[in-house]
Design an enzyme around this catalytic site. Structure first.
Site: not given
Ligand SMILES: [Mg+2]
Ligand SMILES: [Zn+2]
Length: 190
Positions: A19, A22, A11-13, A109
């Site tokens: 974090e 947005y 995962d990224r954030d 997705c």
């Molecule tokens: Mg995350």
């Molecule tokens: Zn999607």
């Protein structure tokens, strides 16, 4: 392409980078202090390293896909400076309640749905059932369950509070403090 490679879907954030809500400006990208070491350790093992990220801010009109791409280029450059590499970046720009019409949809997705992992598996020859998912939310663990991978929850990002909010029936294979601890666990589990 055969599907024999093992991978780590990250995962990224809140997992790879801090974090910040947005992430709408590339200037706000901040790797955790251990992220370069963590990715480099995975690179050395031959595991494919794949980023999988929900970016519903695109559907909500907070930022464009171009910004997401720019953020991923920045992450790649920061990692590259430390000799680390993510093999591929995948994200979901959708959300059913989005404001931008072409992204406002139920998709396959958005994590915990498995679409991003399936695409990566196809394009990189990864066997998800022999792979790992690491993230700071239970949906990342649920994604792991959906594809038959092992799932690790990290206590960074939302993981700080997620641990006490475990959905019924969802069990992590491990709950660890951060990405580097997740990588240590993965290397021992291989
Ligand atoms: Mg995350
Ligand atoms: Zn999607």
């Amino acid at each position: 392409m055969n599907s024999s490679a093992r991978g780590v879907f990250i995962d990224r954030d809140g997992t790879l980078i801090e974090e910040v809500g947005y992430l709408d400006r590339v200037e706000r990208v901040a790797l955790y202090p251990w992220s370069i070491d963590a990715i480099r350790a995975l690179n050395r093992t031959g595991l494919r390293v794949v980023l999988v990220s929900n970016q519903s801010g695109v559907a909500r009109g907070f930022f464009t896909e171009a910004v997401v791409e720019e953020v991923h280029h920045r992450i790649a450059a920061l990692l590259d400076a430390g000799g680390a590499r993510i093999d591929a970046y995948y994200y979901c720009p959708h959300h059913p309640d989005g404001k931008i019409e072409r992204y406002a949809q139920r998709c396959d997705c958005r994590k915990p749905s498995r679409g991003l992992v399936d695409r990566a598996a196809r394009e990189l020859g990864i066997d998800p059932a022999r792979s790992f998912v690491v993230g700071d939310r239970w949906l990342d663990v649920q994604l792991a369950r959906a594809v038959g991978a092992q799932g690790l929850l990290v206590r960074t990002g939302y993981g700080v509070t997620e641990e006490s909010k475990r959905p019924a029936g969802v069990e992590a294979d491990a709950i660890v403090n951060n990405l580097i601890e997740a990588v240590s666990w993965i290397l021992l589990a291989m």
